[in-house]
Design a protein around this motif. Sequence first.
Motif, PDB file in Angstrom:
ATOM      1  N   ILE A 280       0.734  -1.097   0.008  1.00 19.96           N
ATOM      2  CA  ILE A 280      -0.054  -0.008   0.068  1.00 19.96           C
ATOM      3  C   ILE A 280       1.085   1.160  -0.021  1.00 19.96           C
ATOM      4  N   TYR A 281       1.944   1.162   0.726  1.00 21.33           N
ATOM      5  CA  TYR A 281       2.758   2.566   0.673  1.00 21.33           C
ATOM      6  C   TYR A 281       3.276   2.628  -0.576  1.00 21.33           C
ATOM      7  N   MET A 282       3.878   1.701  -1.190  1.00 19.45           N
ATOM      8  CA  MET A 282       4.348   1.426  -2.594  1.00 19.45           C
ATOM      9  C   MET A 282       3.534   2.156  -3.849  1.00 19.45           C
TER      10      MET A 282
ATOM     11  N   THR B 161      11.084   4.730   8.158  1.00 24.28           N
ATOM     12  CA  THR B 161      11.684   4.018   7.327  1.00 24.28           C
ATOM     13  C   THR B 161      10.937   3.121   6.308  1.00 24.28           C
ATOM     14  N   ALA B 162       9.801   2.525   6.785  1.00 24.32           N
ATOM     15  CA  ALA B 162       8.833   1.628   6.034  1.00 24.32           C
ATOM     16  C   ALA B 162       8.228   2.544   4.879  1.00 24.32           C
ATOM     17  N   PRO B 163       7.494   3.622   5.606  1.00 23.78           N
ATOM     18  CA  PRO B 163       6.635   4.067   4.396  1.00 23.78           C
ATOM     19  C   PRO B 163       7.223   4.942   3.363  1.00 23.78           C
ATOM     20  N   LEU B 164       8.242   5.695   3.806  1.00 23.27           N
ATOM     21  CA  LEU B 164       9.050   6.560   2.739  1.00 23.27           C
ATOM     22  C   LEU B 164      10.058   5.534   2.014  1.00 23.27           C
TER      23      LEU B 164
ATOM     24  N   MET C  68       7.461   4.154  -0.743  1.00 23.18           N
ATOM     25  CA  MET C  68       7.298   5.155  -1.473  1.00 23.18           C
ATOM     26  C   MET C  68       8.028   5.565  -2.765  1.00 23.18           C
ATOM     27  N   VAL C  69       9.375   5.530  -2.259  1.00 27.67           N
ATOM     28  CA  VAL C  69      10.438   5.750  -3.280  1.00 27.67           C
ATOM     29  C   VAL C  69      10.401   4.885  -4.077  1.00 27.67           C
ATOM     30  N   ILE C  70      10.193   3.313  -3.693  1.00 26.56           N
ATOM     31  CA  ILE C  70      10.233   2.493  -4.805  1.00 26.56           C
ATOM     32  C   ILE C  70       8.814   2.380  -5.746  1.00 26.56           C
ATOM     33  N   GLY C  71       7.775   3.043  -5.147  1.00 27.77           N
ATOM     34  CA  GLY C  71       6.734   3.121  -5.866  1.00 27.77           C
ATOM     35  C   GLY C  71       7.117   4.084  -6.956  1.00 27.77           C
ATOM     36  N   ILE C  72       7.629   5.115  -6.617  1.00 27.55           N
ATOM     37  CA  ILE C  72       8.037   6.270  -7.683  1.00 27.55           C
ATOM     38  C   ILE C  72       8.790   5.617  -8.655  1.00 27.55           C
ATOM     39  N   SER C  73       9.973   4.980  -8.411  1.00 26.72           N
ATOM     40  CA  SER C  73      10.713   4.338  -9.376  1.00 26.72           C
ATOM     41  C   SER C  73       9.970   3.351 -10.301  1.00 26.72           C
ATOM     42  N   LEU C  74       8.954   2.745  -9.947  1.00 26.56           N
ATOM     43  CA  LEU C  74       7.953   1.983 -10.846  1.00 26.56           C
ATOM     44  C   LEU C  74       7.399   2.651 -11.773  1.00 26.56           C
TER      45      LEU C  74
END
Length: 305
Positions: free
Chosen positions: A12-14, A198-201, A204-210
Amino acid sequence: MLLFQQMLVLFIYMLIGYIACKKGKFDEDFSKKTSWLVVEIANIALVISAAVNSDGSIEGRDLLITLVLAVCVFAILILVACFIPMIFRVPEEEKGTYRLMTVFNNIGFMGYPIIAAIYGNSALLYAVIFSIIFNFLVYTYGVQMIRGDKNAGEKFKITSILTNAGVIGSFIALLLYITQCPVPQFVKSTASGLSNLTAPLSMMVIGISLCSIPLKKLFSDVRLLVYSLVKLLIIPVIGTFLIKQVIDNEMLCRVCMIILATPAASMTVMLAEQYDGNLEIASRAVALTTLLSVVTIPVVSTIVF
């Protein structure tokens, strides 16, 4: 079930990062700055929080066993990485990247949050040992693989390791834990608060990279897809089974399972970009293994435990 729920939370964070990027709310500049915040501050706060807020249940002998185990695990992964390009008939220009993906997993961005959420802060001390070995190898073996044997050592400096924030933070955490040095409550609270980022940020960074990679292209590379399943299922299942034969500490075995089952390290992309490696395949591999790991990590856990 608890592990699956935690992976769902991370997904969900991603997804939030991915959607926000698609809507133009997050961009590459935001991602880089957030990555810095996670790597240089939140991740370090997480391991320090684990040391100062733990119950001291991990004895010195167990930490020594973990160090020996970490060295052995990485040595075996390096050996496996030698055969991966041959098994999958990887093109010459992609061999170094595939070897890197085999050896280095996303311990910091995904491993730490999962271990802390499922097994508690005390278990993070085991992961910290693996991170120290990880950081040493990524600046030596990692650089060599991504640049090729001829000029691999050209830019490597020991100061790259000694001044690495992750290594420094890990050593501080271990020192505080081993000495049980009294720490003021405000330091504990600060570390604990920052560690919650750590977990949410990171996800989210991984989600942005996708966001920059078409999902259709992501799943159309058969070689990469099959490799990802081998990396995320076969290697962690066999690896955890072997570890369980020689280690009787179940918590350590579970931490090793998470470490082996996490996706390809984001450092693969960073090294490819810095040392003129195959950036496209590195980016797609990190993205694909990250997406698949949301499902494969609970599957691996169900199989081995």
